[in-house]
Scaffold this motif. Structure first.
Motif, mmCIF file in Angstrom:
data_model
loop_
_atom_site.group_PDB
_atom_site.id
_atom_site.type_symbol
_atom_site.label_atom_id
_atom_site.label_comp_id
_atom_site.label_asym_id
_atom_site.label_seq_id
_atom_site.Cartn_x
_atom_site.Cartn_y
_atom_site.Cartn_z
ATOM 1 N N SER A 181 0.868 -1.171 0.000
ATOM 2 C CA SER A 181 0.000 0.000 0.000
ATOM 3 C C SER A 181 0.911 1.230 0.000
ATOM 4 O O SER A 181 2.088 1.142 0.349
ATOM 5 N N ASP A 186 0.451 3.769 1.885
ATOM 6 C CA ASP A 186 0.216 4.488 3.152
ATOM 7 C C ASP A 186 1.477 5.035 3.805
ATOM 8 O O ASP A 186 1.431 6.035 4.503
ATOM 9 N N ARG A 187 2.569 4.312 3.662
ATOM 10 C CA ARG A 187 3.799 4.725 4.360
ATOM 11 C C ARG A 187 4.973 4.920 3.394
ATOM 12 O O ARG A 187 6.124 4.848 3.809
ATOM 13 N N TRP A 223 7.796 2.515 7.641
ATOM 14 C CA TRP A 223 7.934 3.709 6.803
ATOM 15 C C TRP A 223 8.961 3.431 5.715
ATOM 16 O O TRP A 223 10.067 2.973 6.002
ATOM 17 N N HIS A 235 0.419 10.654 -3.616
ATOM 18 C CA HIS A 235 -0.210 9.822 -2.577
ATOM 19 C C HIS A 235 0.176 10.280 -1.166
ATOM 20 O O HIS A 235 -0.388 9.777 -0.189
ATOM 21 N N GLU A 292 -2.234 14.110 6.273
ATOM 22 C CA GLU A 292 -2.533 13.156 7.357
ATOM 23 C C GLU A 292 -1.399 12.120 7.463
ATOM 24 O O GLU A 292 -1.002 11.733 8.558
ATOM 25 N N MET A 293 -0.919 11.704 6.315
ATOM 26 C CA MET A 293 0.161 10.712 6.324
ATOM 27 C C MET A 293 1.420 11.314 6.964
ATOM 28 O O MET A 293 2.100 10.655 7.770
ATOM 29 N N SER A 324 1.019 11.501 10.663
ATOM 30 C CA SER A 324 1.197 10.191 11.275
ATOM 31 C C SER A 324 2.697 9.827 11.324
ATOM 32 O O SER A 324 3.183 9.265 12.319
#
Ligand SMILES: Cc1ncc(COP(=O)(O)O)c(C=O)c1O
Length: 383
Positions: A7, A9-10, A336, A354, A358-359, A362
């Protein structure tokens, strides 16, 4: 097969990103096509012409692309010749640009050389190795841009090309492209600009980087990076079609007569997704994305600075910061995806589409937590 792709996400280290939904859909539709055989895969080949016309508009090529984009015509249908092609990525575009320059310099007496800044992508090393040209690596100044005096000192009658980077991989810096064009012209060499990563952000800055700003001969610009197309979709653009002729070989068993690309069979998925992404996003969508990404990069730079880390300010959406190795490793262990520069081992944060605020929040929360854990683990003096 049970494996799943990672993903995003990180992911803070990648120059690629999640494709735009329209690009993903187009890639799936054109999965079984091959623009390398235009006589057979005609719609993929027509899409490639469109991709080149659109890329030409982005990079300031003085061709009649407005018509092509407005009507869906392609360059060949209008009697023009394409001024580039969709490569497998920045590496292929850089290799091919060096190949063009070497062919142009073929009549020179010595072994041809290519002058590159130390900030240039390692693909130029591959190019030099494959093509048997000397790579003259010149230093950058404190601002991580090429040292023009060093370029002046490095060029001579064997110089086939001078390379400028417009959006460097490690620091997101833009070399002084017009000045590099003058230096290249002074020794009759070509100027190649590597905008593989920066090319979809630079149109919204006041930087001088493209064919319309300077005596650029060839350029790398990758839809599969900031352009939000699916991999593989890179781009090689040339000022005039005769430069592509330097690459052409005859193709006896195909209905087309010659091929300028490095690979034979190529990804129609990449081509179609590049067109779909550019149709969706050029120019307003890319502008909005650039503004968002640049704000994120500047915000992250401030946040890191407040925490006491030394930061290289982002010119484009890429921040580099000095973060101690144990902390870097702990962050990687938390999932990460981070990478570091080759010289000073600074951590690079590539604020791709991407990467959201917010990412980053975090990420900073994890950084703070791991940092204070590390501080607690260090015994205070006298303990
Ligand atoms: C400036 C630049 N040029 C060339 C490349 C190589 O591109 P690719 O990995 O698509 O071959 C990269 C990759 O990140 C890059 O940042």
């Amino acid at each position: 097969m049970r494996a799943e792709p990672q993903s995003f996400d990180r992911v803070l280290s990648s120059m690629c990103t999640e494709p735009h939904p329209a690009a993903r859909e187009a890639a799936e539709r054109f999965l079984a096509t091959n623009p390398g055989d235009p006589g057979t895969y005609q719609s993929a080949a027509a899409l490639e012409d469109r991709a080149v016309a659109m890329l030409g508009e982005i990079v300031g090529l003085e061709i009649d692309t407005a018509d092509a984009i407005g009507t869906g015509d392609d360059a060949r249908a209008r009697g023009g010749e394409p001024t580039g092609y969709v490569t497998s990525g920045g590496t292929e575009a850089n290799v091919q640009a060096v190949r063009i320059a070497r062919e142009r310099a073929a009549s020179a007496t010595g072994r041809p050389s290519v002058v590159v800044p130390e900030s240039a992508h390692f693909s130029f090393r591959k190019a030099a190795d494959l093509l048997q040209v000397d790579l003259e690596v010149v230093p950058t100044t404190a601002d991580h841009r090429v040292d023009l005096e060093a370029v002046r000192a490095a060029v001579d009658e064997d110089t086939a090309a001078v390379v400028g980077v417009a959006g460097s991989t490690e620091y997101g810096r833009v070399d002084p492209i017009p000045e590099l064009g003058e230096i290249a012209a002074s020794v009759d060499a070509l100027l190649h600009v590597d905008a593989a990563w920066g090319g979809f952000a630079l149109p919204f800055t006041d930087r001088e980087w493209h064919f319309g700003h300077a005596a650029v001969d060839t350029m790398a610009i990758d839809p599969h990076k900031m352009g939000q197309a699916a991999v593989p979709a890179g781009g090689l653009l040339v000022r005039s079609t005769d430069l592509l002729d330097e690459l052409a070989v005859d193709t006896p068993y195909l209905e087309s007569t010659s091929q300028a690309t490095l690979t034979g069979t190529r990804s129609g998925a990449g081509v179609a997704s590049a067109v779909a992404a550019m149709e969706e996003l050029w120019p307003d969508g890319y502008r909005d994305q650039y503004v968002r990404s640049q704000h994120n990069a500047e915000w992250l730079a401030d946040q890191l600075e407040v925490r006491g880390y030394e930061v290289v300010e982002p010119v484009l959406p890429l921040v580099a910061a000095s973060i101690p190795t144990p902390l870097f490793e702990s962050l990687r262990a938390e999932g990460w995806r981070l990478s570091r520069t080759g010289d000073d081992r600074r951590v690079r944060f590539v604020c791709m589409p991407h990467v959201t605020r917010e990412m980053l929040e975090s990420f900073l929360a994890d950084l703070d937590r791991l940092e204070s854990r590390a501080a607690r683990a260090v015994p205070s003096p006298g303990e």
